[in-house]
Design a protein around this motif. Structure first.
Motif, PDB file in Angstrom:
ATOM      1  N   SER A  15       0.825  -1.206   0.000  1.00 17.28           N
ATOM      2  CA  SER A  15       0.000   0.000   0.000  1.00 17.28           C
ATOM      3  C   SER A  15       0.857   1.252   0.000  1.00 17.28           C
ATOM      4  N   ILE A  16       1.951   1.257   0.797  1.00 14.18           N
ATOM      5  CA  ILE A  16       2.835   2.417   0.838  1.00 14.18           C
ATOM      6  C   ILE A  16       3.511   2.615  -0.520  1.00 14.18           C
ATOM      7  N   GLY A  17       3.847   1.472  -1.150  1.00 15.02           N
ATOM      8  CA  GLY A  17       4.440   1.559  -2.477  1.00 15.02           C
ATOM      9  C   GLY A  17       3.501   2.184  -3.479  1.00 15.02           C
ATOM     10  N   ILE A  18       2.247   1.820  -3.426  1.00 11.95           N
ATOM     11  CA  ILE A  18       1.249   2.423  -4.312  1.00 11.95           C
ATOM     12  C   ILE A  18       1.100   3.900  -3.992  1.00 11.95           C
ATOM     13  N   ALA A  19       1.057   4.217  -2.680  1.00 12.57           N
ATOM     14  CA  ALA A  19       0.860   5.609  -2.265  1.00 12.57           C
ATOM     15  C   ALA A  19       2.001   6.495  -2.732  1.00 12.57           C
ATOM     16  N   PHE A  26      -1.459  12.555   5.085  1.00 13.28           N
ATOM     17  CA  PHE A  26      -1.533  11.659   6.238  1.00 13.28           C
ATOM     18  C   PHE A  26      -2.354  12.335   7.326  1.00 13.28           C
ATOM     19  N   THR A  27      -3.332  11.604   7.885  1.00  8.08           N
ATOM     20  CA  THR A  27      -4.160  12.133   8.966  1.00  8.08           C
ATOM     21  C   THR A  27      -4.209  11.124  10.097  1.00  8.08           C
ATOM     22  N   ILE A  34      -3.671   7.149   5.375  1.00 11.44           N
ATOM     23  CA  ILE A  34      -3.016   7.737   4.219  1.00 11.44           C
ATOM     24  C   ILE A  34      -4.034   7.819   3.087  1.00 11.44           C
ATOM     25  N   LYS A  35      -4.095   8.996   2.448  1.00  4.97           N
ATOM     26  CA  LYS A  35      -5.075   9.186   1.375  1.00  4.97           C
ATOM     27  C   LYS A  35      -4.446  10.010   0.261  1.00  4.97           C
ATOM     28  N   SER A  36      -4.572   9.506  -0.970  1.00  5.83           N
ATOM     29  CA  SER A  36      -4.031  10.237  -2.106  1.00  5.83           C
ATOM     30  C   SER A  36      -4.888  11.463  -2.385  1.00  5.83           C
ATOM     31  N   THR A  81      -8.315  -8.595  20.741  1.00  4.71           N
ATOM     32  CA  THR A  81      -7.207  -7.692  20.424  1.00  4.71           C
ATOM     33  C   THR A  81      -7.107  -7.636  18.907  1.00  4.71           C
ATOM     34  N   TYR A  82      -7.832  -6.701  18.320  1.00  4.11           N
ATOM     35  CA  TYR A  82      -7.950  -6.620  16.869  1.00  4.11           C
ATOM     36  C   TYR A  82      -6.956  -5.617  16.285  1.00  4.11           C
ATOM     37  N   ALA A  83      -6.387  -5.963  15.129  1.00  5.16           N
ATOM     38  CA  ALA A  83      -5.692  -5.021  14.261  1.00  5.16           C
ATOM     39  C   ALA A  83      -6.432  -5.042  12.932  1.00  5.16           C
ATOM     40  N   THR A  84      -6.789  -3.860  12.429  1.00  2.00           N
ATOM     41  CA  THR A  84      -7.668  -3.767  11.266  1.00  2.00           C
ATOM     42  C   THR A  84      -7.081  -2.840  10.211  1.00  2.00           C
ATOM     43  N   LEU A  85      -6.941  -3.340   8.990  1.00  2.62           N
ATOM     44  CA  LEU A  85      -6.545  -2.538   7.836  1.00  2.62           C
ATOM     45  C   LEU A  85      -7.756  -2.343   6.939  1.00  2.62           C
ATOM     46  N   THR A  86      -8.085  -1.107   6.628  1.00  3.68           N
ATOM     47  CA  THR A  86      -9.170  -0.813   5.701  1.00  3.68           C
ATOM     48  C   THR A  86      -8.672   0.184   4.661  1.00  3.68           C
ATOM     49  N   GLY A  87      -9.318   0.204   3.533  1.00  2.00           N
ATOM     50  CA  GLY A  87      -8.926   1.179   2.526  1.00  2.00           C
ATOM     51  C   GLY A  87      -9.578   0.910   1.189  1.00  2.00           C
ATOM     52  N   LYS A  88      -9.055   1.584   0.160  1.00  2.00           N
ATOM     53  CA  LYS A  88      -9.582   1.383  -1.184  1.00  2.00           C
ATOM     54  C   LYS A  88      -8.498   1.675  -2.208  1.00  2.00           C
ATOM     55  N   ILE A  89      -8.618   1.040  -3.350  1.00  2.00           N
ATOM     56  CA  ILE A  89      -7.785   1.290  -4.512  1.00  2.00           C
ATOM     57  C   ILE A  89      -8.734   1.508  -5.679  1.00  2.00           C
ATOM     58  N   HIS A  90      -8.854   2.738  -6.100  1.00  2.25           N
ATOM     59  CA  HIS A  90      -9.851   3.144  -7.084  1.00  2.25           C
ATOM     60  C   HIS A  90     -11.246   2.763  -6.572  1.00  2.25           C
ATOM     61  N   ASP A  91     -11.977   1.886  -7.268  1.00  2.00           N
ATOM     62  CA  ASP A  91     -13.347   1.541  -6.857  1.00  2.00           C
ATOM     63  C   ASP A  91     -13.413   0.275  -6.011  1.00  2.00           C
ATOM     64  N   LEU A  92     -12.258  -0.257  -5.652  1.00  2.00           N
ATOM     65  CA  LEU A  92     -12.211  -1.496  -4.888  1.00  2.00           C
ATOM     66  C   LEU A  92     -11.908  -1.191  -3.421  1.00  2.00           C
TER      67      LEU A  92
END
Length: 425
Positions: A15-19, A26-27, A34-36, A81-92
């Motif tokens: 994801s960082i590579g794409i970013a 960054f917020t 991280i948001k483009s 004890t959760y770790a959660t990654l969420t996000g999107k790449i274009h419409d996905l």
């Protein structure tokens, strides 16, 4: 554990590579994100931890596999004890969520809770992967936002025992501003298990009243779970006395001698909730039929289990419950005062196999009744956003009736005091 860290690290590095190919910001609002600048790429990290403490007080004499002493299940419990990654790449869109609290006994990928990708299709969202089937109100509510520490018997704590996160495909949409639905077809398995057995069903919700501080929610769901020897079982097990309490089986599909290889559980559930001001009232009723649970008169028989609860909560400090349309469920508000938000809650919950008697024995107790009742009283304090302290007191009664006519009715009364420290971002 190591494979989980490697997996999450790979996702983050990718994801960082794409970013890095885009201008990005960054917020840190509700977790690092991280948001483009063009909005086509976004990834965020969230987490939650729930630390529970329990003290159990059994009633004597006990029956069956109940508590051996007053303190054999007391103590601390890392519930989540959760770790959660969420996000999107274009419409996905995507989400990966792992529970490290269960990693020692259910190593990766069994410890995955949600792991899915989704895309917009027509007016709704198509989801593929592991997620919750679209079932009842309390089942679909996040563990960060349930009012009491444990879900009622109309959820995966009872009716859908052990089948909270399943793998498959689902579609949900809002038809109108106040009318929505979700449908799913899934395997009766988690990641790491053979993809066998099948469940299909759906849920619909309607909001006849939808105004700020005044919400009326109505809904229903249906499902059919067909299991085999390599899938999760179509069974109903009610746990009374909290997470460390007692498990009472209410029936298992296919347990009858001579039952076929595959057996099903069919469930209908109705739900209603009304939130006005700082008061929220809600309840659900579920009726479930299990195939071939026992024999009577030399023939295989089905049995039916009913479960229902009524619940009330009230914010002493005046906050209003938040309604989340994307889930069709209620959430918790942000504290409005400098001392935080204070909430009082109570629930009555009952589950029983209505076919249990001295002739028919789907619960395998050899007795005339198979019923569990739980009264839960709770206090929640939200000092800051993302922090909650919960105090629950359970008054429970499991009744299995008598073993023969004229015998004394057998009951198990258990009371439990539980405390949770919850931190999330």
């Amino acid at each position: 554990m190591k494979s989980t860290v490697k997996f999450c690290g790979l996702v983050m590095l990718t994801s960082i590579g794409i970013a890095s190919c885009y201008a990005a910001s960054f917020t840190y609002k509700g977790g690092p994100r991280i948001k483009s600048d063009d909005g086509n790429f976004e990834i965020g990290l969230n987490g939650r931890t729930h630390l529970d403490v329990h003290s159990l007080y059994p009633d004597y004499p006990v029956f069956g596999s109940q508590l051996l002493s007053s303190n054999d299940r007391d103590g601390f419990n890392w519930r989540r004890t959760y770790a959660t990654l969420t996000g999107k790449i274009h419409d996905l869109n995507f989400k990966f969520e792992n529970d490290f609290a269960v990693n020692a006994i259910s190593p990766f990928p069994h410890s995955l809770r949600e792991a899915w990708v989704s895309a917009k299709l027509g007016p709704g969202q198509l989801t593929l992967g592991q997620f919750k089937p679209y079932r009842g109100l309390e089942e679909i509510t996040s563990s960060n936002e349930i009012t009491l520490m444990e879900r009622p018997s109309t959820s995966s704590t009872g009716i859908y025992s052990g089948r909270q996160f399943l793998t498959g495909i689902g579609y949900r949409s809002m038809i109108r501003d106040n009318l929505g639905f979700g449908i799913n077809v899934m395997s009766l398995s988690h990641f790491g298990l053979p993809f066998e057995g099948i469940t299909y069903g759906g849920r619909a919700v309607w909001l006849p009243i939808h105004q700020e501080g005044n919400i009326l929610h109505l809904g229903f769901s249906v499902s059919r779970d067909t299991s085999n020897k390599n899938s999760l079982s179509a069974r109903i097990v009610d746990v009374y006395g909290g997470r460390e309490g007692i498990s009472q089986s209410l029936g298992l599909a296919g347990a009858g001698f001579g039952a076929p290889h595959s057996n099903s559980q069919s469930t209908f559930s109705a739900e209603a909730a009304y939130s006005i001001g700082s008061l929220t009232l809600q309840g659900e009723y579920a009726l479930s039929k299990l195939d071939n649970t026992h024999q009577a008169g030399g023939n295989l028989k089905n049995s039916s289990i009913q479960a229902f609860y009524v619940q009330a909560s009230w914010f002493l400090t005046g906050e209003n419950a938040v309604y989340r349309k994307d889930r069709g469920a209620f959430g918790k508000p942000l504290p409005s005062g400098k001392w935080g938000a204070l909430e009082f809650a109570g629930r009555y919950d009952l589950a029983e196999n209505i076919n249990q008697n001295l002739t028919a024995d789907p619960c395998r107790t050899g007795t005339s009744k198979c019923q569990v009742q739980v009264i839960t009283l709770g206090v929640n304090w939200y000092p800051y956003q993302g922090i909650r302290f919960m105090l629950n007191y359970y008054l429970t009664e499991a009744m299995i009736g008598h073993a023969d006519l004229g015998a004394q009715t057998q009951k198990d009364k258990l009371s439990v005091l539980s405390v949770r420290t919850q931190i999330s971002f």
